[in-house]
Design a protein around this motif. Structure first.
Motif, PDB file in Angstrom:
ATOM      1  N   GLY C 140       0.835  -1.113  -0.056  1.00 20.53           N
ATOM      2  CA  GLY C 140       0.012  -0.006  -0.126  1.00 20.53           C
ATOM      3  C   GLY C 140       1.024   1.221   0.046  1.00 20.53           C
ATOM      4  N   GLU C 142       1.492   3.043   2.247  1.00 23.56           N
ATOM      5  CA  GLU C 142       2.619   3.179   3.467  1.00 23.56           C
ATOM      6  C   GLU C 142       3.659   1.964   3.370  1.00 23.56           C
ATOM      7  OE1 GLU C 142      -0.936   3.591   6.008  1.00 23.56           O
ATOM      8  OE2 GLU C 142      -0.620   5.122   4.249  1.00 23.56           O
ATOM      9  N   ARG C 145       3.378  -5.190   3.490  1.00 28.17           N
ATOM     10  CA  ARG C 145       3.187  -5.877   5.006  1.00 28.17           C
ATOM     11  C   ARG C 145       2.733  -7.218   4.588  1.00 28.17           C
ATOM     12  NH1 ARG C 145      -2.283  -5.725   6.656  1.00 28.17           N
ATOM     13  NH2 ARG C 145      -3.571  -4.733   4.960  1.00 28.17           N
ATOM     14  N   THR C 158     -14.519 -10.921   2.067  1.00 30.15           N
ATOM     15  CA  THR C 158     -13.786  -9.611   2.932  1.00 30.15           C
ATOM     16  C   THR C 158     -12.421 -10.306   3.210  1.00 30.15           C
ATOM     17  OG1 THR C 158     -15.989  -9.074   3.679  1.00 30.15           O
ATOM     18  CG2 THR C 158     -14.043  -8.017   4.640  1.00 30.15           C
ATOM     19  N   THR C 159     -11.389  -9.678   2.809  1.00 31.63           N
ATOM     20  CA  THR C 159      -9.946  -9.945   3.404  1.00 31.63           C
ATOM     21  C   THR C 159      -9.477  -8.637   3.903  1.00 31.63           C
ATOM     22  OG1 THR C 159      -8.793  -9.264   1.301  1.00 31.63           O
ATOM     23  CG2 THR C 159      -9.755 -11.461   1.125  1.00 31.63           C
ATOM     24  N   ALA C 160      -8.102  -9.077   4.283  1.00 37.21           N
ATOM     25  CA  ALA C 160      -7.221  -7.992   5.176  1.00 37.21           C
ATOM     26  C   ALA C 160      -6.712  -7.044   4.253  1.00 37.21           C
ATOM     27  CB  ALA C 160      -6.000  -8.773   5.760  1.00 37.21           C
ATOM     28  N   ILE C 161      -6.938  -7.263   2.946  1.00 28.95           N
ATOM     29  CA  ILE C 161      -6.500  -6.316   1.961  1.00 28.95           C
ATOM     30  C   ILE C 161      -7.467  -4.849   2.100  1.00 28.95           C
ATOM     31  CG2 ILE C 161      -6.122  -5.444  -0.454  1.00 28.95           C
ATOM     32  CD1 ILE C 161      -5.934  -8.425  -1.109  1.00 28.95           C
ATOM     33  N   ALA C 162      -6.918  -3.872   2.533  1.00 25.85           N
ATOM     34  CA  ALA C 162      -7.387  -2.424   2.678  1.00 25.85           C
ATOM     35  C   ALA C 162      -7.786  -1.708   1.578  1.00 25.85           C
ATOM     36  CB  ALA C 162      -6.749  -1.596   3.645  1.00 25.85           C
ATOM     37  N   PRO C 163      -8.764  -0.922   1.485  1.00 25.44           N
ATOM     38  CA  PRO C 163      -9.049  -0.452  -0.089  1.00 25.44           C
ATOM     39  C   PRO C 163      -7.781   0.686  -0.349  1.00 25.44           C
ATOM     40  CG  PRO C 163     -10.934   0.134   1.416  1.00 25.44           C
ATOM     41  CD  PRO C 163      -9.720  -0.617   2.137  1.00 25.44           C
ATOM     42  N   GLU C 165      -4.953  -1.110  -1.092  1.00 26.01           N
ATOM     43  CA  GLU C 165      -3.682  -2.173  -1.302  1.00 26.01           C
ATOM     44  C   GLU C 165      -3.781  -2.814  -2.349  1.00 26.01           C
ATOM     45  OE1 GLU C 165      -4.037  -3.381   2.851  1.00 26.01           O
ATOM     46  OE2 GLU C 165      -2.182  -2.043   3.169  1.00 26.01           O
TER      47      GLU C 165
END
Lengths: 164, 802, 291
Positions: C140, C142, C145, C158-163, C165
């Motif tokens: 991402g 930032e 990770r 739904t996964t841990a990927i944030a919008p 990323e």
């Protein structure tokens, strides 16, 4: 928004201004008037829209035309003109492995690729390869027969060639 | 092959057959298939006409509702939009249609028109029509239409439809009963009372649909300058639609041309009238430019006719030897909110309850049919109309009885089928059979499938916990219908056909005929018949079909009539032309035409076979030098001939199918190991075409037996209306199908051909149901519901029910 | 079924893609293989303003064996998963599962990363990823990770990927020496979404199972681990009796909901049947190892 997309279709360079939402299937059919590629479900389930993209069958309805930029596309018309499927076409014709003809171009794409990757598939392997091609008219058996016959004929001709 | 001595398919004046190939009976390949192999098919969905606009429809999302607000103004100015129409714009152009046939007395249905006016009757009912320069833009514009609906309770399910307290499915109805009928023979109660055994079962046959690979497609094009309406319509029945468009839109029929080029699958679905196609015609009449509508796959599920939902309670009475004495059948058939037009939604139920027990010597019968309205997609004829239901009920009850009486299923059929020498005769439901071959077919099947070896294998595998089953299904099939089918009911649906056959100036042959082609091989078969009459090869015969301007009017394709009726039409026309050619030849050669024959593309001496004159010469003289013909000799090389079937109201055929399956009792999954069909469709014109029709038909019957079902919830919402969720048969799951034939020609025609297109579908499901039940019999489970899904099979085994 | 209109950008690099996404402020979605997004657009389930095409980014492509394990680029196609020699050698269960995914023409374009990022409960790869202990490499604005498979799948789709990323690659760590693995599923037609599927890894020790990892898909919103079934096997030989015990423990692990085609109780039953068949299939290989 419109973008210019360039690709090679059946050996011919094309460049067209299109909306990004246009699928490759619609681009080929509506813009280039190559109507041999058919549309049956628009969601990648029926196989009527298969075309060769850089040598491999893909669903024309699931590839945006813009994603085929710079690619080499071959439709049933091009594949037919090239002669590469002449024996498959003859086998389908002899065996009456088509009725309404709507699924046939997609079947040709799948069969052509199958025999390139697997020259001697058994009947189960042929049916598995066809598992994404819907046909309502034939019940599939004649199609399996025609593909098997083509594979056998090619093997025989390779054997005859090798024997010389 | 059974050769009936008095019937020759070759023209009587064609002379000895020694050096003359008979094309009838030969597996000629289809010349018209080559273009499909090259990607050069010509489907309506491929067409682009100048200034053509594309249609999209706003549809009701609710099964039953009243329109409170419909505001299309914003959509009119959306990008690419040419027009937006509502009922007020289009419906006045079109006379209402009300589905009714006089011979279904008491049948009710309400008038329908193009777009919903005040109320919507099913989820998918079109409410507004957008015409735009592309389909994408038309769909975009739909989002600007404001539609507010007041939801009303929909009629869903048999119980609701029967309940007098349920509101009617459509305004103008007083109940949800569309049609009711009862058949009853005098002795049926006595037969049940005296029976040694009565078996019974309750059945639920799932609603399903055609899923043609090319969806419905139409391009309607009105030219105001000439007043000519041309409709390019992917239908199997162009003449019916020529009549409908003319009558409903107030045009004389000679100003209406319907062209049906290649059609990507039809199977009866494309026989029926749909709102969207009528909308396309109305729109072109308004806009004076071509209007295209092609259903997308979601629309196909929401608007193509559905078929074959029946809830049946049935009983069979037998004597101690396993002879069927009687059947008693109660069939509830839920349809849509109105009966389909023009062929009604009642024929499916009517045929189902009249075909019960048809292969057997059953004297007594009671059948009750209730056809019920629902707020769901309309239903109507789909391949094998009613046959799969009649066959499944009859054949599964018979197997149940066989098990109870400890008689082998093949043996009980052998005892019960109408003997081959018992004809003509009639069924308990009044169907008249000219001549069938159940006994010969049964014998042939037993040998073809190796029945005894399969039973041995089955027993051995059972010992190892592998559950295989054999299922048999005997059937009769309705083909070659006469005017008794629709005409007598007042429908403008033709049961006759016409052909124009001519010799070209170059000596080739052209036949324009009213039967149509959707891939079954009609044009090839007609070419073979005509070729045989004229002594040419089928490749020399060009056949034109599917254009109301170019061919005589006729029945086109439905109920397996192409070979039996179309073929006979072509035969008669071909013979007329042969006579005319020989008359001219006789004049040219100064010989008696009776001494001449047509062979190998030439006029020959009938006795010696010596060549006298090529056909090309006849063409040249008649066309360019008629002055050299003697006075009074007619130089016509074009003949027209119509043929209407007479004699038996239907040409019944018969057959028997067998399925060999393996059921996994832990997963409920069924493997179709093999399938057999022995079919008697009379004289076979092209065995290659016939066998592939049978195979395709079988698979179309296997689909609903195991996979296909239109699933509705209690609110009338179709839950699985996409190809991801509605499971059609695919290659991996389908078996190889072995086919054998018996040929009992009909004497009603010279050709002797009966029909075959629906035979595969008629009995495949019944055979599989019997096979699955046979496989599960050691485990005590029975299925009487289709599709036989893993969940239902496991439930029958007592699994998954807590 | 035509998609709504959208804009299109071809990403030139990962940083540029990430910045473009951020600039478009919620209007953008990623486009890779397109085999999930294009049907969703055709059905008008989504109407994004812009598609950012990341399918040609070299950083997302390729399969390599590294010190940490097998690293698979997110844009690897299912066809490559099925046939690539490195996958067959180091993560054969992925190739095994790939056979069940749709059909050849789909596999030629649909991407492994796209499938995992979609997290369809009926998909095979998420269950295999969990079973193999995969680690997800996400980038991402930032920075990059890593997220373990256990923490990657959060819920239905739904996964841990944030919008904003991008899933860059997936690492399959080396599997324990001698581990026995098998994937199988029960489906009504070849290539369909399964009624139930399972990824199983057994660590044999002598003739016993030291530990087991059993993951099911199509039984809940995410791949579900069957810990009670695993416990029934741990420290025991793989025999009909222990297989039966594992099956009997399953109701403690799984509680599938009813749906239109399959009651939950039936699906649970099928899960047990499938587990039994997978384990039975592995019996000969355990005894081979022990011998």
């Amino acid at each position: 928004m419109k973008v210019t997309v360039e690709m090679v279709v059946n050996g011919e360079e094309v460049a067209e201004l299109i909306e990004p939402r246009m699928t490759l299937a619609d681009f080929l059919r509506d813009r280039l008037r190559l109507t041999g590629t058919h549309v049956g479900c628009e969601m990648g389930v029926c196989g009527a829209c298969l075309v060769m993209l850089d040598g491999k069958p893909v669903h024309g309805c699931l590839v945006l035309a813009v994603q085929a930029a710079g690619a080499t596309v071959q439709t049933i018309e091009g594949l037919s003109e090239s002669g590469a499927i002449a024996d498959l076409q003859a086998a389908f014709h002899d065996r009456n492995a088509l009725q309404c003809g709507y699924c046939t171009p997609g079947m040709m794409m799948t069969a052509h690729r199958l025999l390139q990757e697997q020259p001697r598939p058994d009947r189960t392997e042929i049916r598995t390869a066809l598992s994404g091609n819907y046909c309502r008219c034939t019940g599939y058996e004649a199609i399996v027969d025609a593909i098997a016959a083509t594979a056998d004929a090619r093997a025989a001709s390779r054997a005859a060639g090798g024997a010389e | 092959m059974t050769a009936h001595p008095a019937i020759s398919t070759t023209a009587p004046d064609a002379g000895a057959a020694q050096d003359r190939p008979a094309h009838i009976g030969h597996p000629h390949r289809r010349q018209n298939a080559l273009r499909h192999l090259a990607g050069r098919g010509n489907f309506v969905s491929d067409m682009q006409l100048p200034r053509m606009v594309h249609a999209a429809f706003l549809r009701s999302p609710m099964a039953r509702a009243r329109i409170a607000t419909l505001d299309v103004e914003a959509a009119r100015s959306a990008p690419g939009v040419v027009a937006v129409f509502t009922a007020a714009d289009l419906n006045p152009l079109c006379a209402n249609w009300t589905s009714n046939l006089d011979h279904f007395s008491g049948m009710v249905s309400t008038p329908q028109n193009i777009l919903a006016e005040d109320e919507t009757l099913w989820a998918g009912h079109p409410v507004a029509m957008v015409l735009a320069r592309s389909r994408a833009e038309a769909e975009d514009a739909l989002e600007y239409i404001e539609l507010e609906l007041d939801e009303l309770p929909p009629v869903c399910g048999v119980e609701a439809a029967l309940d007098p307290g349920t509101a009617p499915a459509a305004p103008g109805l007083s109940s949800n009963l569309c049609y009711r009928n009862e058949l009853r023979t005098e002795g049926v109660e006595a037969a049940f009372a005296s029976a040694a055994l009565v078996v019974q079962a309750d059945y639920a046959f799932g609603r399903h649909t055609a899923v043609t690979l090319e969806p419905r497609a139409i391009v309607a094009d009105f030219d105001p300058a000439s007043g000519q309406l041309t409709v390019h319509h992917g239908t199997q029945t162009p003449f019916q639609f020529q009549d409908i468009y003319a009558r409903h839109f107030g045009l004389p029929d000679h100003k209406v041309r319907v062209v049906s080029p290649d059609v990507g699958g039809s199977f009866g679905m494309k026989l029926h009238l749909y709102n969207e196609e009528m909308a396309a015609v109305a729109a072109t009449l308004r806009l004076h430019r071509p209007v295209r509508f092609v259903a997308d796959r979601l629309e196909s599920f929401q608007t193509d006719i559905h078929a074959r939902e029946h809830h049946v309670k049935a009983r069979m009475a037998l004597d101690a030897d396993g002879m069927i004495l009687a059947m008693d059948v109660d069939d509830h058939a839920p349809i849509g909110a109105f009966s389909a037009y023009p062929r009604t939604s009642v024929v499916e139920g009517n045929q189902a309850f009249r075909l019960m027990g048809a292969p057997y010597r059953m004297r007594e019968y009671r059948g009750r049919l209730n056809v019920l309205f629902q707020n769901k997609v309309q239903t109507s004829q789909y391949r094998a109309v009613g046959h799969p239901i009649a066959c499944a009920v009859t054949e599964t009850l018979l197997d149940q009885a066989a098990a109870r009486l400890e008689i082998d299923p093949w043996d009980i059929r052998a005892r019960n089928v109408i003997p081959d020498d018992a004809y003509p005769c009639a069924s308990a439901t009044g169907y008249r059979f000219e001549k069938l071959s159940h006994q010969r077919s049964l014998e042939k099947l037993r040998e073809l499938m190796g029945y005894d070896a399969l039973r041995t294998e089955q027993a051995a595998l059972r010992g190892r916990g592998v559950y295989r089953g054999i299922g048999l299904a005997t059937f009769v099939e309705i083909t070659n219908p006469g005017a008794a089918f629709y005409g007598v009911g007042g429908a403008r649906i033709s049961a006759q056909d016409g052909a124009v056959v001519r010799l070209t100036p170059g000596g080739e042959v052209h036949c324009a005929i009213s039967v149509t082609e959707q891939g079954q091989g009609t044009e090839t078969m007609i070419a073979q018949v005509v070729a045989d009459q004229l002594g040419v090869s089928p490749d020399q015969v060009k056949v034109t079909t599917g254009d109301t301007d170019a061919t005589p009017s006729g029945g086109a394709t439905w109920a397996c009539r192409g070979a039996g009726i179309g073929g006979e039409t072509a035969l008669l026309a071909g013979r007329d032309l042969a006579r005319q050619i020989l008359t001219i030849a006789g004049a040219v050669l100064q010989a008696d035409p009776a001494t001449l024959a047509l062979r190998r593309g030439e006029v020959v001496d009938a006795a010696t076979g010596a060549a006298r004159l090529p056909l090309a010469e006849i063409g040249r003289i008649a066309t360019y030098r008629p002055d050299t013909l003697p006075a009074g000799v007619d130089n016509s090389l074009t003949v027209a001939r119509h043929f209407a079937p007479s004699g038996y109201p239907f040409g019944f055929t018969n057959g028997i199918q067998a399925a060999w399956v393996e059921v996994d009792p832990e997963t409920g999954l069924v493997r179709l190991l093999k399938h057999w069909v022995v079919e008697d469709c009379g004289r076979i014109i092209n065995p290659l075409l016939v066998d592939e029709q049978i195979r395709g038909g079988v698979v179309q019957g296997l689909g609903p037996a195991l996979f296909e079902e239109c699933l509705y919830d209690d609110d009338g919402q179709l839950l699985n209306g996409s190809l991801a969720d509605y499971l059609v048969p695919m290659a991996c799951e389908m078996p190889d199908i072995v086919i054998g034939h018996v040929e009992t020609p009909t004497e009603d025609t010279i050709l002797g051909a009966k029909g075959v297109g629906e035979a595969g579908t008629a009995a495949a499901g019944a055979a599989v149901m019997n096979a699955v039940n046979d496989a599960l019999s050691p485990l005590g489970a029975r299925l009487t519901q289709t599709p036989m899904t893993p969940a239902r099979i496991l439930a029958a085994l007592g699994i998954g029910q807590d | 079924m035509k998609p709504p209109a959208f804009g299109y950008r071809l990403a030139e690099s990962i940083p540029q893609a990430l910045e473009t996404y951020a600039e478009l402020d919620g209007e953008a979605v990623w486009l890779a293989g397109g085999h999930s997004i294009v049907p969703a657009l055709a059905l008008r389930l989504q109407a994004p303003g812009v598609l950012i095409d990341i399918s040609r980014l070299p950083e997302l492509a390729g399969i390599a064996l590294t010190g940490d394990g097998l690293r698979i680029g997110a844009t690897t196609t299912h066809a490559e998963i099925l046939s690539h020699p490195l996958v067959r050698a180091h993560a054969p269960m992925l190739a095994e599962a790939a056979q069940f995914v749709a059909h050849p023409a789909i596999r030629n374009r649909a991407t492994f990363g796209g499938n995992l990022a979609l997290a369809d409960p009926a998909s095979e790869f998420p269950a295999v990823a969990r079973c193999l202990g995969a680690v997800f490499d996400i980038v991402g604005l930032e920075g990059a990770r890593e997220v373990a498979a256990e923490d990657f799948f959060l819920d239905l789709f739904t996964t841990a990927i944030a919008p904003g990323e991008i899933l860059r690659s997936i690492l399959i760590p080396p599997q324990p020496a001698g581990a026995l693995m098998r994937f199988d599923e029960l489906a009504r037609r070849h290539g369909d979404f399964a009624m139930v599927g399972a990824a199983v890894r057994l660590n044999p020790d002598g003739g016993l199972i030291a530990d087991a990892r059993i993951y099911f898909h199509s039984v809940g919103p995410m791949p579900m681990r069957a810990r009670a079934a695993e416990a029934a096997l741990a420290g025991r030989p793989l025999s009909p009796a222990t297989i039966q015990a594992a099956r009997q423990a399953l109701p403690q692990d799984l509680d599938p909901a009813d749906d239109a085609s399959l009651p939950g109780a039936t699906r649970l039953h099928l899960a047990g049947v499938l587990l039994g068949r997978i384990l039975t299939h592995l019996v000969p290989r355990i005894t081979e190892n022990a011998a």
